[in-house]
Design an enzyme around this catalytic site. Structure first.
Site, PDB file in Angstrom:
ATOM      1  N   GLN A  99       0.832  -1.198   0.000  1.00 14.76           N
ATOM      2  CA  GLN A  99       0.000   0.000   0.000  1.00 14.76           C
ATOM      3  C   GLN A  99       0.873   1.258   0.000  1.00 14.76           C
ATOM      4  OE1 GLN A  99      -3.242  -0.018  -0.329  1.00 14.76           O
ATOM      5  NE2 GLN A  99      -3.541  -2.216  -0.107  1.00 14.76           N
ATOM      6  N   TYR A 127      -5.166 -12.581  -4.429  1.00  5.83           N
ATOM      7  CA  TYR A 127      -4.399 -11.356  -4.689  1.00  5.83           C
ATOM      8  C   TYR A 127      -3.613 -10.974  -3.431  1.00  5.83           C
ATOM      9  CZ  TYR A 127      -8.232 -11.104  -8.128  1.00  5.83           C
ATOM     10  OH  TYR A 127      -9.162 -11.388  -9.106  1.00  5.83           O
ATOM     11  N   ASP A 169      -0.735 -15.011  -5.825  1.00  7.38           N
ATOM     12  CA  ASP A 169      -0.533 -13.742  -6.505  1.00  7.38           C
ATOM     13  C   ASP A 169       0.205 -14.044  -7.806  1.00  7.38           C
ATOM     14  OD1 ASP A 169      -0.603 -10.590  -5.495  1.00  7.38           O
ATOM     15  OD2 ASP A 169       0.862 -10.959  -7.076  1.00  7.38           O
ATOM     16  N   ASP A 183      -8.539  -8.869  -2.587  1.00  9.20           N
ATOM     17  CA  ASP A 183      -8.042  -7.498  -2.697  1.00  9.20           C
ATOM     18  C   ASP A 183      -7.564  -7.304  -4.130  1.00  9.20           C
ATOM     19  OD1 ASP A 183      -7.054  -4.972  -2.323  1.00  9.20           O
ATOM     20  OD2 ASP A 183      -5.361  -5.562  -1.080  1.00  9.20           O
ATOM     21  N   CYS A 209     -10.206  -1.099  -4.322  1.00  8.96           N
ATOM     22  CA  CYS A 209      -9.559   0.177  -4.617  1.00  8.96           C
ATOM     23  C   CYS A 209     -10.276   0.899  -5.752  1.00  8.96           C
ATOM     24  CB  CYS A 209      -8.082  -0.024  -4.955  1.00  8.96           C
ATOM     25  SG  CYS A 209      -7.788  -1.037  -6.411  1.00  8.96           S
TER      26      CYS A 209
END
Length: 480
Positions: free
Chosen positions: A309, A338, A359, A407, A434
């Protein structure tokens, strides 16, 4: 419907803000979008674009100001993008970001959307200098000066960012010094017409330890201590040697001046592409292979290209909200889709039976495995690959999740993953988003399987029209 001409000047009353932060007005039944205008304002604008159902306009003058209008703290950064909203007072920004969720739900209308609980946006005490990472393009001007910054929206104009209100301050100092050193040692710099040198610099600083890692992205080969990288099969020609980026002096100066720098790598990216990185990365200076960062009550390590982040202060809030929404139980088998370097899964790992993550970035999975080992988490398992491929394989092998963490990137959940979730829905799910638009779109499928308990918006990027959200979902009981 009235016809407007390009260049025509009109006065508007702004009614609301749109999903990109622009003001929206109705003029004789036609919607007009005005960047940098705010609700309740009377503004003079100039029409710049006409589409079939709407127009766009440039703000010329604010005749009547909103009570929430403020002067941007950083006008250069503010004017980079029409979606920057630092002209809006911060408390009003937080309310706007909750409204972004509502607008997205209203557009896509997932089942029961009108009854969803939309919690007030969680903001920051100090919404400045929050970005722990910069990725600036580098260019040499005709004058010979070297600048670094970002492209202005919808253009190829690179804006020099020497003092950026959202950027972590030491990182900004380092990139400014990088430009000075490129000039001093006359290193080749890439441009859009001729690929021939340094094109991008990435700098990330740990909020936990202050450690700094850097990546120079170069379209040309680099040399260090006489060694050429990437290596050439044949002896380089005189022309090739002239374009090499000689890194010896700049590395020596940077590491001497900035003691917090622990890693400097170079990425070779010779193609004309909008992608930031090429395929090959090599470490040039390696005091530490990874930097140590911290969130909640645990530390973890990050290799230079691994994702984390950009706002570490709000990452604490985001992960705490995600963990709380999951309501972890000691019998839970969690899948962390993810997963990145494993950070969200680590927040619940000690409270559940197991965490399985995946991932697509190999470096991230290497970091996740490394971090799980460092933290003594023997119940964590990680694989490289796409969630929509790996999860069905896990289910076929007998590993079925009771809880799912997702995510995804701004594009939202992959259609195949949505199909997998619909086929094998865990009892509970947490969606960390997001992009509220793709979240609302994905909820069209998910809301048929799950009850949306609440949506908690979080301000990860103050002064922008972007909102993060944590969604708590619980499996609906099957009808008899």
């Amino acid at each position: 419907m009235i016809t407007l001409k390009i260049g025509q000047k009109i006065t508007l009353n702004i009614q609301r803000m749109g999903i990109n932060g622009e003001g929206i007005a109705s003029y004789h039944g036609r919607l007009i979008f005005v960047p940098y205008a705010l609700p309740t304002e009377e503004v003079l604008v100039e029409i710049t674009e006409n589409a079939r159902n709407f127009s766009r306009a440039k703000l010329l003058k604010v005749n009547k100001r909103s009570k929430d209008r403020v002067e941007p703290k950083d006008k250069v950064y503010h004017e980079l993008s029409s979606s920057h909203i630092s002209h809006l007072a911060y408390p009003a920004q937080l309310e706007f970001k909750r409204d972004l969720v509502r607008q997205a739900l209203e557009k896509y209308r997932p089942a029961g959307w009108k009854s969803y609980e939309l919690r007030p946006t969680i903001g920051m005490d100090n919404p400045s200098h929050y970005r722990n990472k910069l990725t600036y393009q580098v260019r040499r001007l005709n004058s010979g000066a070297v600048i670094a910054g970002l492209y202005k929206e919808n253009s190829h104009h690179l804006v020099n960012l020497e003092h950026c209100i959202v950027q972590e301050e030491l990182s900004q100092q380092i990139i400014n010094r990088v430009c000075q050193l490129i000039e001093k040692y006359n290193l080749p710099v890439d441009d859009e017409r001729k690929l021939r040198g340094i094109r991008t610099v990435m700098i990330r600083r740990s909020q936990k330890t202050g450690e700094v890692q850097m990546i120079f992205v170069s379209s040309a080969n680099i040399t260090l201590d006489g060694q050429i990288w990437p290596q050439l099969r044949d002896e380089p020609t005189k022309k090739q040697r002239a374009s090499f980026v000689k890194m010896d002096n700049i590395l020596s100066d940077l590491t001497e001046e900035f003691q917090d720098i622990v890693t400097i790598a170079v990425n070779h990216h010779p193609k004309k592409s909008s992608e930031i990185y090429g395929d090959r990365t090599q470490t040039l200076f390696n005091e530490k292979e990874r930097i140590t960062e911290g969130v909640l009550d645990y530390d973890f390590e990050l290799s230079p290209r691994a994702f984390y982040q950009l706002n570490p202060t709000q990452a604490n809030v985001l992960y705490a909200e995600a963990a709380a929404a999951l309501s972890p139980h000691k019998t839970d088998r969690v899948i962390d889709a993810y997963c990145g370097v494993g950070t969200i899964g680590f927040a619940v790992a000690k409270k559940v039976k197991s965490v399985h993550g995946m991932d697509t970035t190999p470096e991230a999975i290497q970091d996740a495995k490394h971090n799980a080992k460092r933290l003594g988490l023997k119940n964590c398992h990680y694989e490289t690959g796409r969630a929509e491929v790996i999860i069905p394989n896990w289910y076929k092998s007998g590993h079925k999740a009771t809880a799912l963490l997702v995510d995804p990137p701004r594009t939202g959940l992959d259609a195949e993953l949505l199909e997998t979730i619909a086929k094998f829905p865990p009892e509970k799910m947490v969606y960390v988003s997001c992009n509220v638009s793709t979240l609302a779109k994905d909820l069209i499928v998910l809301a048929n399987l799950y009850k949306v308990e609440y949506i908690q918006s979080i301000d990860m990027f103050p002064d922008t029209a972007r909102a993060e959200a944590v969604v708590k979902l619980t499996r609906k009981k099957a009808r008899k």
